[in-house]
Scaffold this active site. Structure first.
Site, PDB file in Angstrom:
ATOM      1  N   TYR A 101      32.157   7.123 -15.804  1.00 21.38           N
ATOM      2  CA  TYR A 101      30.861   6.917 -16.449  1.00 21.38           C
ATOM      3  C   TYR A 101      30.774   7.740 -17.728  1.00 21.38           C
ATOM      4  CZ  TYR A 101      25.779   7.060 -17.155  1.00 21.38           C
ATOM      5  OH  TYR A 101      24.512   6.983 -17.686  1.00 21.38           O
ATOM      6  N   LYS A 105      30.365   6.517 -21.756  1.00 22.98           N
ATOM      7  CA  LYS A 105      29.288   6.964 -22.627  1.00 22.98           C
ATOM      8  C   LYS A 105      29.841   7.641 -23.882  1.00 22.98           C
ATOM      9  CE  LYS A 105      25.281   5.862 -20.758  1.00 22.98           C
ATOM     10  NZ  LYS A 105      24.298   5.039 -21.486  1.00 22.98           N
TER      11      LYS A 105
END
Length: 367
Positions: A101, A105
Site C-alpha cells: 500500500y 502511494k
C-alpha cells in the site's frame, strides 16, 4: 472555478463536496469508481482545480494497490497533460513504510511531482493518518468508525491491544486544510494537517463506550473541545434514526414534576421542573452550591431571606422574558407559581447533587 473531486462518493469526498457547496462552489465534477475512462479524462481536462481523493486501501488482491493508487494517479496526470491544474492529493502516512500500500502511494506521489515539474502546476501532497468523522464506513475507513457503529447499536467491539498507540486526524480539520489551498497563494509540496491526536486504541474505545453509557448515567464527558469533541460528534453521527431520542427519568409528586437532563464532571447539571398553580418549591438554602433558574412558561415569584440578618427580597419573572434568577449562598429561597398555568422552569446547578453531602438545608423563606 471548475473543481473536480476524485473519490467523490467516499468518506472524505462526501464531506469535501458539502464543504465546497457551503463555500459557494457550484461547479463541482464528481469522479467515482463508476465513472468510465472517457468521462474521467473529460472531467479532468475541464478542471481548474482537482482534489484527488480516490484510491484503494483494503483490496481483496494486493495487486489492486498498483492499479487503484499509482495507476489511477498516472491516468490523472496524463489527462491533465498540457495544462497547469493544481492538484491536492490525499496520500497516506503509509507511504513512509515498506509495504504494498505504501509503495503504491509513493508511486502516486512521484507521478504527481513529475506532473508538477513538467507543468509548473502546484501539487499539494498530504500524508494523512487515520482520518475519522461523520460518514466514515465501519470495518473499512477506521477503527473509530467501527467502534462508533457497533457501540451505537449495542454490538460488541474487539480491542486486541488496548495500549496500542493510535494517531488520529479529524475530517473537518483535513477539509479546512484542503479548502484553504483554493486561492492558490500557497506553493506546492508536502503539507501537514493538524492537530494530530495521539492516543491509544483502548482510550478511544472507552471514550466511545462512555458516550453510550451517558444516556443512563446522564453524565456526559467534556465534549466541547479537542479529540473528545471530535469523537463525540462522530459517535452521534453513527446513531441509527431509531436511536435519535431517548428517555430520562421523570419524578412526579403533588407539586409537579422534576427531570434531570444532563450532568457534567465539573460543570454541574441541567434539569427542569414544573409546579401547579399555587405550589411553592424550594424552601432551603445552600452554603456553596449555586443555581440559575429560567422560567420557560408561567409566572414565578422568587422569595429570598438572608439566613442570619433576616433580610427579605422578592421578585417575579415570567416565561419568555429571558430573565435568569440566581440562588445566593446563605439566602434561603423558594419559587411559587403565582399564575394560572403550569409553571415550567429550567435549572442549572453548578455541581452534581451528592446525597452524602447535599449542601441543601431546609428553611422556609417565611418563618
Amino acid at each position: 472555478m471548475r473543481i473536480v473531486v476524485t473519490g467523490a462518493d467516499g468518506f472524505i469526498g462526501k464531506n469535501l463536496r458539502v464543504r465546497l457547496q457551503e463555500l459557494g462552489h457550484r461547479d463541482i465534477g464528481c469522479i467515482t469508481r463508476s465513472t468510465d475512462p472517457a468521462e474521467f479524462a473529460a472531467q479532468l481536462r475541464a478542471a481548474d482545480f482537482v482534489f484527488h481523493l480516490a484510491g484503494v486501501n483494503r483490496p481483496q488482491d494486493p495487486s489492486e494497490f498498483t492499479h487503484g493508487n499509482s495507476g489511477l494517479t498516472q491516468a490523472l496526470c496524463e489527462a491533465l497533460r498540457g495544462r497547469a491544474t493544481p492538484v491536492v492529493f490525499a496520500s497516506s502516512i503509509q507511504a513512509e513504510l515498506d509495504n504494498a500500500y505504501g509503495a503504491s502511494k509513493r508511486s502516486a506521489e512521484e507521478a504527481l511531482l513529475a506532473y508538477a515539474g513538467q507543468s509548473g502546476a502546484p501539487v499539494y501532497l498530504f500524508r494523512l493518518t487515520n482520518v475519522f468523522g461523520k460518514w466514515a464506513r465501519p470495518n473499512y475507513n477506521s477503527a473509530v468508525a467501527t467502534f462508533c457503529h457497533n457501540i451505537a447499536r449495542g454490538q460488541p467491539i474487539t480491542v486486541n491491544d488496548p495500549l496500542a498507540p493510535l494517531k488520529l486526524l479529524y475530517v473537518d480539520d483535513v477539509l479546512q486544510a484542503f479548502v484553504e489551498l483554493l486561492d492558490g497563494s500557497q506553493p506546492g509540496g508536502f503539507l501537514q494537517v493538524g492537530p494530530v491526536y495521539a492516543t491509544t486504541v483502548g482510550e478511544v474505545a472507552e471514550t466511545i463506550r462512555g458516550f453510550a453509557a451517558s444516556r443512563q448515567s446522564l453524565l456526559t464527558d467534556r465534549v466541547g473541545t479537542g479529540l473528545v469533541r471530535a469523537l463525540h460528534s462522530t459517535y452521534i453521527s453513527h446513531l441509527p434514526p431509531e436511536s435519535f431520542a431517548y428517555q430520562v427519568p421523570r419524578h412526579e409528586d403533588p407539586r409537579g414534576a422534576f427531570v434531570e437532563m444532563l450532568k457534567t464532571p465539573d460543570c454541574g447539571q441541567f434539569s427542569y421542573f414544573t409546579a401547579h398553580p399555587g405550589v411553592t418549591r424550594g424552601e432551603h438554602y445552600h452554603h456553596s452550591k449555586t443555581e440559575k433558574f429560567l422560567v420557560i412558561r408561567g409566572t414565578a415569584e422568587f422569595g429570598f431571606r438572608h439566613i442570619v440578618s433576616g433580610h427579605v427580597h422578592t421578585l417575579v419573572t415570567r416565561g419568555g422574558e429571558g430573565t435568569i434568577v440566581e440562588t445566593v449562598p446563605g439566602w434561603t429561597h423558594n419559587i411559587t407559581n403565582v399564575g394560572e398555568d403550569e409553571l415550567i422552569v429550567m435549572l442549572w446547578a453548578n455541581e452534581i447533587f451528592d446525597r452524602a453531602r447535599p449542601d441543601t438545608i431546609a428553611m422556609k423563606v417565611k418563618p
